[in-house]
Each structure stands twice: as C-alpha cells, then as structure tokens.
Write a protein that holds these residues in place. Structure first.
Motif: not given
Ligand code: FCB
Length: 446
Positions: A250-259
């Motif tokens: 759940n976190r790998w992709f959204i954190e890379a994309l937004t942070k």
C-alpha cells in the motif's frame, strides 16, 4: 433492495460512473496481427493458468466492440476505462507499428465519443510485448525508455480524443506479484528481479509522464491498487508482519509518487537488491499527477510466518463474507483508504475509483442472471465512496470492474466479475440483474 435508495443526486455534480476492462482480458490477442505478449507465453507454459486457458480469443471484443460499447451506453454510464495492448500496436515492443492495431483503438475511441462516453485510457494493463520480456522486461532499466516511446506513440494518435490517460495499472502486480510471488507473467520468484521491477515500473511511469507532457497530452495519472491490510491477531510479530505487507503493497508506490521516498519497512529487505543509484530517479518519479486512480477489492489479514525468509508474511482467512475469489468483503476499507489518501498524500487532487467489484457464483436462468450478492457489494461500496467524500476526499468517479465476465489472469475464465454475463462457448452477452439495477440507479437524479 440494494441500489434502490441510491441515485446520481447522492454524488457531487459531474461525478462519473463507468465500467472498466483491460485489453488482454477481453479483446482476443489472437486477432488483428498483434504481436505476442508475455501473457500469451506465460499462459502457454504448463502450470501457470488454471486449465491452461489463455486470452487468444477471450470475449472476442476485438470483433464485438460496437455492441459492447452499446451495453455501456445503454446502462446510462458516462465513461469507459479501457486499455491498449502494447503488443497490438507495437508487435516487437519497439519500432515497427501495426497499423491495424492502432486503427482498432482509433475506431474504439471514436465509438465511445459517438455514444457519449468519455474514454479513460490505460496504457499498460499487463500485456508487455514478449520481445521485450525476453530482454528482461521490467527488470531491465531500458524499459523506462521503451515505455515512454510507446506512451508517446499511442497518445500521439489518441490523445486528442481521450478524457484521461493512466500510465500503469497496478504497479504492485506488475512488479511484486509477477517477480516475487511468480503468480503473473513473467512468473519470476526472485527478490532482486522484484526489487528492480518495483523501481523500474515507477521510473517508466515518470518518463512516460514527461514524454506525454512535452507533447501537450492532458490529464495524466496512474492507477494503484490498495487492500485493507490488518494483522490477524494483536501479537507483536503479526502486527509487524502486517506493517511490512502494508509498506510493500500500500505504501511503496504512493509514497514514491507523492514524497519521493520508499518506506523504511520495505527498504529494510529490498535495499540491497535495488538497482544502483536509485535515489537519483526519485525526483522524476514524484512529478505531479493530474489525478490518482484507486483500485480496491478487499480486506486481507496477515500473520508472521516463522518458516519464511524476509518479508516472512502469511495470509490467513478472515471471518467476513467472501467473494468467489475468497476475498473478504469490507467496504469500510474503501472509505478509509480514500479518506486517508486525501488526508495524507494527495490533498485535493481528483481521485477516481478505477476498479471495484466482485466475482460471484451467478445463477443463470434463461435471460435472467441473478447476482444479488454483487448488487449488494456495489451498493455498500458506493456508500463507502459517499462517506469518503463527506470525510473530505475529492472522489470524482467510480468504475465498476468489470463490464464483462472475462479472462481473470491465472484463474482463467472461472471467476466472473462482469455486470454482463458471457457464455464462453457462444460468447453471447446477457446483462445481469446488477447491470439492470445500476442502469436504473443512473437514471435517477433525486
Ligand atoms: C485487478 C486487475 C484486473 C482484474 C481485477 C479482478 O487486480 O487490475 O485486471 O483482474 O483485479
């Protein structure tokens, strides 16, 4: 009865309702001089797909697309989410164009517009050309350039008419499910290949965004999949296992994309296997999105697996009612996810639920297909979307997965997600009760 108390009036102005499909699952990869994709080769390898089934014929959408689009229009929907088979337009993955394949998508997009449907294009829903797979596919860093070229090619032809473009569908499946679990093409079980794919899939997304923006293509996003992951017990080792799964899934992709960062719990096991100097790519990966797509199906309960190497996670069946995939039905998870994404990651950015739906044991009696459990699933998940909007999420649309019963990847044709039943012997389409109920709902404004 489910869906009866819902209407368009319960959603914000301009909220879009649609259905989603993908190329390999419906078109029939054997038609129209398409090149082979790694799904054709994966499916032809014994042991990979239930019954050895493949998508060479699938729903014959390649031949029946006009009446399929009529079904979407007749349900009163506003939009259609579809994907382009890369190997259909570029049989070798690079260079040579298959004009017949590009013309097909050209007609398909015009067909949507003629029916008043907004085209929501996904560039990559898993059909990597086999020629590129043989060169390492997602494990090879060059995939980022191959994909950016392909994105430019497709949007150069269709970009003037589509309402939106998604780069990648479900990068977790593209990378982790396919290179670590080995469940999807190319079927690898290799932590280093998986770590490379986890990064390259995002690099490719970033390069494609850049390439398309340079050509003036508008409304660009990506489609991520999320599950409601929870520990099965409150034992500390299970809580930590669930947190690891949450970081990878759940976190790998959204954190890379937004942070521009990867979560520490995932890097703890993956960093030593990552491509060198991956940090230098993070600025391109976090290029701004115009919208975010969210696919959501279920809750998953996790425990620590003492017999396994890192990440040492096992899944255990939960107590909630399940779909015929064995997936626990948990609409609260969708509300929680949408609200959490708005709060923690994307703020006011438009969010679309790009997939949500269930496989069920539908009962077919002549022209009637009774799928009451699916109706209930749609009802409760639409209410979860409404609740998330009240919580502050800027959700702009909902696409049911899927329009048609279709090729459910490694499960073959057994798992039926459609609003429309497909008889795989005759390919006859029969709208299910859920289709009719949704159509009635979409006619109501109050
Ligand atoms: C998603 C995929 C889609 C379909 C559904 C059930 O992970 O994007 O193609 O298989 O699950």
């Amino acid at each position: 009865m489910a869906l009866q108390d819902l209407s368009r009036g319960g959603f914000p102005d301009g909220f879009l309702f649609g259905a989603a499909t993908s190329a390999y699952q419906i078109e029939g990869s054997g038609f129209g001089s398409a090149g082979l994709s790694h799904w054709d080769t994966f499916a032809a390898t014994p042991g990979n797909v239930v019954g050895g089934e493949d998508g060479r014929r699938a729903c014959e959408h390649y031949l029946r697309w006009e009446s399929d689009l009529d079904l979407i229009r007749d349900a009163g929907m506003d939009a259609y989410r579809f994907s382009v088979n890369w190997a259909r337009v570029q049989p070798d993955g690079q260079g040579r164009l298959n004009a017949e394949g590009m013309d097909f998508y050209d007609r398909l997009v015009d067909g949507m517009l003629e029916r008043g449907l907004k085209p929501y294009l996904t560039l990559y829903h898993w059909d990597l050309p086999a020629a590129l797979s043989r060169r390492g596919g997602w494990v090879n860093r060059d995939v980022a350039d191959w994909f950016a070229d392909y994105a430019r090619l497709v949007t150069g032809r269709l970009g003037d008419r589509v309402a939106s473009v998604a780069t990648i569908n479900e990068p977790w499946c593209v990378a982790w499910l396919s290179h670590f679990h080995g469940a999807h093409a190319p079927g690898l079980r290799d932590v280093s290949a998986a770590a490379h794919a986890m990064h390259h899939v995002l690099l490719a997304h970033g390069r494609a965004l850049e390439a398309m923006r340079a050509e003036g293509v508008k409304n660009l996003g990506i489609v991520l999949n999320f599950e409601h992951i929870a520990p099965a017990t409150d034992r500390p080792e299970d809580v930590r296992a669930a947190a690891r799964e949450d970081a990878i899934y759940n976190r790998w992709f959204i954190e890379a994309l937004t942070k521009g960062t990867y979560p520490a719990e995932a890097l703890a096991g993956l960093e030593r296997w990552m491509p060198g100097r991956w940090q230098d790519d993070m600025a391109g990966i976090r290029a701004p999105l115009d919208w975010l797509g969210v696919n959501y199906y279920r809750r998953a309960l996790k425990v620590h697996d003492p017999d396994s190497l890192w990440p040492a996670i096992a899944e255990t069946p939960g107590p909630l009612p399940k779909s015929s995939m064995g997936w626990e039905i948990y609409p609260e998870g969708l509300r929680h996810r949408l609200a959490g994404l708005a709060r923690d990651h994307v703020g006011d950015l438009p969010i679309y639920v790009t997939e949500n739906g269930m496989a069920a044991e539908d009962s077919v009696l002549g022209e009637t297909v009774d799928d009451a459990v699916r109706l209930d699933y749609i009802d409760t998940h639409l209410r979860a979307v409404q609740a998330a909007i009240r919580d502050g999420a800027n959700v702009r649309g909902f696409f049911y997965w899927s329009l048609l019963d279709n090729y459910e990847w490694a499960f073959g044709y057994d798992k039926r997600f459609g609003l429309v039943h497909v008889d795989f012997a005759t390919l006859k389409r029969t709208p299910k009760n859920s289709y009719h109920a949704l159509a009635r709902m979409l006619r109501r404004n109050e």
